[in-house]
Structures are given as C-alpha cells and as structure tokens.
Design a protein around this motif. Structure first.
Motif, PDB file in Angstrom:
ATOM      1  N   ALA A  13       0.847  -1.202   0.000  1.00 31.64           N
ATOM      2  CA  ALA A  13       0.000   0.000   0.000  1.00 31.64           C
ATOM      3  C   ALA A  13       0.878   1.246   0.000  1.00 31.64           C
ATOM      4  O   ALA A  13       0.674   2.183  -0.788  1.00 31.64           O
ATOM      5  CB  ALA A  13      -0.936  -0.007   1.215  1.00 31.64           C
ATOM      6  N   GLU A  15       9.583   3.779   6.764  1.00 29.13           N
ATOM      7  CA  GLU A  15       9.410   2.349   7.032  1.00 29.13           C
ATOM      8  C   GLU A  15      10.221   1.947   8.245  1.00 29.13           C
ATOM      9  O   GLU A  15      11.388   2.276   8.365  1.00 29.13           O
ATOM     10  CB  GLU A  15       9.830   1.547   5.790  1.00 29.13           C
ATOM     11  N   GLN A  50       4.552  -7.303   4.607  1.00 33.02           N
ATOM     12  CA  GLN A  50       4.268  -8.747   4.608  1.00 33.02           C
ATOM     13  C   GLN A  50       4.552  -9.359   3.246  1.00 33.02           C
ATOM     14  O   GLN A  50       5.084 -10.466   3.143  1.00 33.02           O
ATOM     15  CB  GLN A  50       2.799  -9.006   4.900  1.00 33.02           C
ATOM     16  N   ASN A 102      -0.935 -14.797  -7.173  1.00 33.61           N
ATOM     17  CA  ASN A 102      -2.200 -14.268  -7.665  1.00 33.61           C
ATOM     18  C   ASN A 102      -2.171 -12.763  -7.905  1.00 33.61           C
ATOM     19  O   ASN A 102      -3.204 -12.119  -7.905  1.00 33.61           O
ATOM     20  CB  ASN A 102      -3.327 -14.621  -6.673  1.00 33.61           C
ATOM     21  N   ASP A 156      -3.892  -3.142   4.534  1.00 36.71           N
ATOM     22  CA  ASP A 156      -4.364  -4.033   5.602  1.00 36.71           C
ATOM     23  C   ASP A 156      -4.713  -3.320   6.900  1.00 36.71           C
ATOM     24  O   ASP A 156      -5.479  -3.837   7.707  1.00 36.71           O
ATOM     25  CB  ASP A 156      -3.294  -5.089   5.905  1.00 36.71           C
ATOM     26  N   VAL A 167      -2.346  -8.288  -1.759  1.00 39.62           N
ATOM     27  CA  VAL A 167      -1.360  -7.385  -2.336  1.00 39.62           C
ATOM     28  C   VAL A 167      -2.048  -6.414  -3.305  1.00 39.62           C
ATOM     29  O   VAL A 167      -1.836  -5.191  -3.250  1.00 39.62           O
ATOM     30  CB  VAL A 167      -0.261  -8.188  -3.072  1.00 39.62           C
TER      31      VAL A 167
END
Ligand SMILES: Cc1cc2nc3c(=O)[nH]c(=O)nc-3n(C[C@H](O)[C@H](O)[C@H](O)COP(=O)(O)OP(=O)(O)OC[C@H]3O[C@@H](n4cnc5c(N)ncnc54)[C@H](O)[C@@H]3O)c2cc1C
Length: 557
Positions: free
Chosen positions: A242, A261, A268, A277, A527, A536
């Motif tokens: 994100a 960060e 994750q 995916n 999240d 994702v």
C-alpha cells in the motif's frame, strides 16, 4: 585512492630502518606496482595495525616481507601474529647472515616460506625470484577480496538474526560469518572485540559497528534514514504494497513524498516466497522481486524512502500533520497516509519470547530457510501465509510439520496451496494440534505439542519453530488521534458515518473521503484499514486511490 587501487592485492614490507624500508618498497613497486599495492611499514606493531585495517576493508595481502631484527617486535614475532589475520599470505623474513639460525628456526614456528639474506641487491637476482615464487604460491590459494558488507555473528544470537534479517529484507548484499569460523574470529580480532560482542558489521570502507542498532546499520549500508527537507505534501507511513503503491503514484504525480518504514520495504508481501495471484505475473513473483521493483520505481519518480525509522506519534497541527519518530525526530507534511499493515501475532506460550530469534521465528522463512537444510522444522498456522512458507521450507528442511489448531485446512487456506502441500512428501500436516511450550538454553531445543480434544501431550526435539498465527494492526500510537475499530483497524470514509454523523472533532465542511480517517488529511490504505481485503493487489490499489484523495484534500484545504 580509487577503489581499483584499493582492491589490488598487497605486498607488505616491514623494516625499522627507514632507508632500507624505502629501498625495498621502491624495488617492489618497480617490478610489481602495476598489479599489486606496496604497503611499507617501519615496525611490527605498525604493520599489525595496518593489517587489521586491511582486514576490515576486505583487502587481500599476498606477501609479507619482514626484517628480523627490529626493536619493538622481531620479524618472527610479527609474522606469527600476522598469520592470525592473513593466514593465506605468504611470508618471508629478511635476515642478515648472523641471524640465519633464528630464521631457520622460524621456518618451523611460523611456517615461513623463505628467509632471505640481506642485502638483496641486485633485486633481479636475489629479491624478485623469491617474491615471484611467493606470489605464485599465494595465487594458488585463490583468495578473493571482499567487496560487500560482512556480518560476524552467531546462529543463535537474536541480535545477529535481527541484523541478518534486516539486510536480507532490504536486499543489501552481505557476507555472513559465524563468530566461531576462523575468518569470523579474524575479523573480531581485527576490530579488537570479543566473541560475545556480536554482531560485528564490517562495511567495505573498513568502518565497523559493534552490536549496532538497526538504524545504525541502515545508515552505514547506504539506506536513507533522514528526510532531506522538513516539509512534504505527503508522508506515507509503512513501506508495504500500500505504501509503495502510494509512493509511486504520489511522486509520479509531482507530490513531494516521503515514505517512512520501520523495518524493510515490502511489508508482509516482501516476506512471501511466491505471490501467485498478483495481476501480471502468471508464473508468480517472489515478494523480494516485487518489492525491489516497486522500491526502485518509487525512487525513480523522486519519492524519498526512509528505512529503520519507527513512527510513534502523529500530531494534528492547524495547517499541517507532524509524524514523530521513536528517537524524537519528526517530519511534517500537509497530509499523512497510514499504510502500516498488520504484524504477526505473538505466540503466547512459555518459552516463546525468550527464544525469539534463537529458533522461534515470526515469518522470516526466506532469511532462515538456508539454515534449516537437513533439519526437521515445525510451523504453526493454517492460513495461506503458513502454507506458502511450508512449501518454501520443504525445499530446504528434511521435514516440515505444520501444526494446525483447526480440524481441517479448507476453511483457512486456498485450495491451490492445500493441493501443493498434499503433493509434497516431506510436509506433514497435523490437524487439531497446537504447541504449548518451547524450551532450550542457548536456542530452541524442544517443543511440547498437544493434541486438541484428547489433551495428549508429546515432547519433540526441535531447532526451528516458524509462527504464522494471524496478525493484528499495531496502531496503539494512534489512540485518541483517529478512530479505530475494536481490533485496532483504522476506520475510514463510510465506516465513520454508521450513525449518520460526521466523526467527532471533524472540522471541515464535507464528509470524510472514502479512505480518509476521522482526522482531515489523514488517510489509510491496505491491511491497516478496517474492512480492507488483505491482498497485495487491493493494498496497491488503495495506495493509488489514496493519492487521488490526497490531491482533492490539498486542492480544497
Ligand atoms: C507470508 C505471506 C504471504 C502472503 N501471500 C500473499 C499472496 O500470495 N497474495 C496476496 O494477495 N496477498 C498475500 N499476502 C498478504 C499481503 O502480503 C498483504 O495483504 C499486503 O502485504 C498488505 O500490504 P500493506 O502495505 O497494507 O501492509 P504490510 O505489507 O503489512 O506493510 C506494512 C508496513 O508498514 C511498516 N510499519 C508498520 N508500522 C509502522 C510504523 N509505526 N512506522 C513505520 N513503519 C511501520 C511495517 O514494517 C510494514 O513494512 C501474504 C502475506 C504474508 C505474510
């Protein structure tokens, strides 16, 4: 001195007579200067100090030529100590005729290659043939200069693991050396520290850090830790999909953007061994590949990325938002995007806390997998993240035992992963099973497992336990600043208006935007946002969408 020169192998001389010392160096330089760097010293202690620096810089010493009769330290004593630092370097003692006996004795003591009588004139006859043969012997050892960061630590030191994991997750190339390996011991000796003062981090410029903090490591290996300016259009907190997605869009659309960060970009997703995916990657993509590309893309557009900075506070000022770091620093902006995702939940059993980083690991399978080769490893968790990690670890470990509390996997894991796991012979899935205690002195040694239902316990030897038992947002620091749901997820947009009212304290004449939190100009994506999808693709999508809303906010501010 340029890097090229620095990385030439070295011919080192030590002689206490400056005239002789200069003459030897001159003769060596004339013959070998093109391919070797000639380093001249005038005493044993000085030569040893030089060797310690060279060791920490990753340089190679090919040959050491030492005068025997020196006042502070004899050539023999010097060579004996020098061997501890550069065992592969070939050694020669320069002796006068009267010292021949001592020199011959030395051949046995320090495994000396040559003792050469002074004077060496003419060098073509008396010096070069000897040095040629020493160089030839050294070349056969095939030593290579070290050009990357080196970390000396211990497999079961939690601090060493932290540094290793941090470098690996930030894609910083490094060489790992155990403090028990001879080369690790040599580096510790060169830095003058004992085996317990680990990890020792040695960077190629000969600088080193003893048991450093992660922020110190980050700064030393070239990761940015400080903002370059004091005001931005947008501060993004969190460098997962994100945050990185938002950084790419924000910077590419001209917003002055800084991303902060706490640990490593990728979040994750960066820890995923294969994301199957995500749109556009039909063969899957590893989390680290995706992260590396996203990070480069954000930097290319001009976003700043600060690593190893933990955000602990957010101040809402009349015309700005200030983000505070744990060390007291801050960065100020018009708007803030919360993209802090979720973190693994801790395993609340006796022994787990003490053994974290020393056999008990949360995520971190990619960093640790190579260490598990041939071991039996245990994993806790029944969701996709545990499934992916089990598949990945099965390629390294002898056997992977997946402990699942539920009596089936179907409710928590994707069908494709269940199929993959079923086809891998060295993965055992134990349903209705949980771990109730971890034990070990220096590191994890055994686990107590319990069969749910019967309550029967069993103690098994184990060196690795990987924990994937769900995750929670760590948003306590937002208490009283933005509204969160009962689990700590940040409420945004429509979720703030369940009562039909605007949030308390809301001071602008419009409803909160879709991804806007209960304070104007503070947004949430991915999240960490209440009711988000935990994928994702959705995190990246929300990051992009948040940037549009930040534009609207800035326009109407
Ligand atoms: C092992 C694993 C495999 C997965 N596989 C898939 C998959 O195959 N497909 C899929 O779609 N999804 C997968 N997921 C889920 C997916 O990775 C997440 O949904 C996604 O990463 C969420 O992105 P995010 O940016 O919202 O948060 P995160 O990825 O959690 O990133 C948040 C970042 O914020 C940082 N941070 C937190 N608090 C602070 C603070 N106070 N200060 C500074 N920084 C902070 C964290 O260190 C972290 O880097 C997987 C997850 C895991 C754990």
């Amino acid at each position: 001195m340029g890097t090229d020169t620095e990385k030439k192998p070295i011919l080192l001389t030590v002689d206490d007579d400056p005239g002789v010392s200069r003459a030897v160096a001159r003769d060596l330089r004339r013959q070998y200067g093109e391919s070797y760097r000639i380093v001249r010293t005038e005493s044993g202690p000085q030569a040893l100090e030089t060797l310690r620096e060279l060791k920490l810089r990753g340089d190679l010493v090919a040959v050491m030529l030492a005068d025997h009769r020196m006042p502070d330290m004899s050539g023999l004593e010097f060579l004996e100590e020098a061997m501890d630092l550069f065992p592969q370097a070939r050694r020669a003692l320069l002796t006068a005729y009267a010292d021949t006996d001592a020199a011959i004795q030395a051949i046995n003591v320090v495994d000396l290659d040559h003792c050469r009588l002074k004077p060496w004139d003419p060098p073509e006859e008396k010096l070069y043939p000897v040095v040629d043969s020493l160089i030839e012997m050294w070349q056969a050892s095939d030593e290579k200069p070290v050009t990357q960061t080196q970390v000396v630590g211990h497999r079961w030191s939690a601090r060493s693991f932290e540094v290793r994991d941090f470098l690996a997750r930030n894609s910083v190339p490094y060489k790992w050396l155990s403090s028990e390996d001879p080369e690790g011991e040599r580096l510790l000796k060169a830095a003058g520290v004992g085996p317990t003062e680990i990890p020792l981090v040695v960077t190629p410029d000969s600088d080193y850090l003893i048991a450093p903090t992660i922020a110190e490591v980050a700064a030393r290996v070239g990761l940015s830790t400080e903002p370059t300016t004091d005001f931005y259009d947008a501060v993004i907190i969190g460098g997962g999909p994100a945050g990185l997605g938002a950084a790419v869009y924000a910077a590419s659309e001209g917003l002055r953007t800084v991303l902060v960060e706490r640990q490593a970009t990728g979040g994750q997703a960066g820890q995923s061994s294969r994301i199957e995916n995500y749109l556009g990657f039909p063969d899957g993509v590893t989390g680290s590949q995706l992260t590396d590309r996203a990070r480069r893309q954000a930097l290319k557009f001009g976003a700043e990325i600060l690593t190893a900075r933990d955000v602990v506070g957010l101040d809402l000022r009349p015309s700005s938002r200030a983000v505070r770091f744990d060390d007291g620093g801050e960065v100020v902006a018009h708007s803030v995007l919360l993209a802090t995702g979720i973190s693994y939940r801790k395993l609340e059993i006796p022994g787990a806390d003490e053994l974290t980083g020393r056999g008990v690991f949360y995520g971190s399978t990619i960093t640790e997998a190579p260490w598990c080769s041939g071991d039996d490893v245990y994993m806790v968790g029944g969701a996709n993240s545990a499934g992916q990690a089990a598949v990945y670890l099965s390629r390294h470990a002898r056997k992977v035992t997946l402990l699942v509390r539920a009596d089936n996997l179907e409710r928590s894991m994707s069908y494709y992963l269940i199929r993959q796991i079923a086809d891998i012979p060295n993965i055992e899935v134990r349903l209705s099973s949980e771990v109730v205690e971890a034990r070990g002195d220096d590191h994890l040694e055994e686990l107590t497992l319990c069969a749910r239902g019967s309550g029967k316990t069993e103690t098994v030897p184990a060196t690795y336990l990987f924990v994937f038992i769900g995750a929670a947002p760590r948003t306590e620091w937002l208490e009283g600043i933005v509204q969160r749901d009962e689990n700590g997820f940040v409420l945004t947009g429509p979720d703030l208006r369940t009562t039909g009212q605007r949030p308390r304290g809301w001071n602008v004449d419009r409803d909160p935007y879709y991804l806007e939190a209960s304070a104007p100009g503070v947004f949430a994506a991915g999240d960490v946002r209440a009711n988000s999808v935990k994928r994702v693709a959705s995190a990246v999508g929300e990051g992009a969408m948040a940037v549009q809303l930040i534009h609207s906010y800035l326009e109407h501010q």
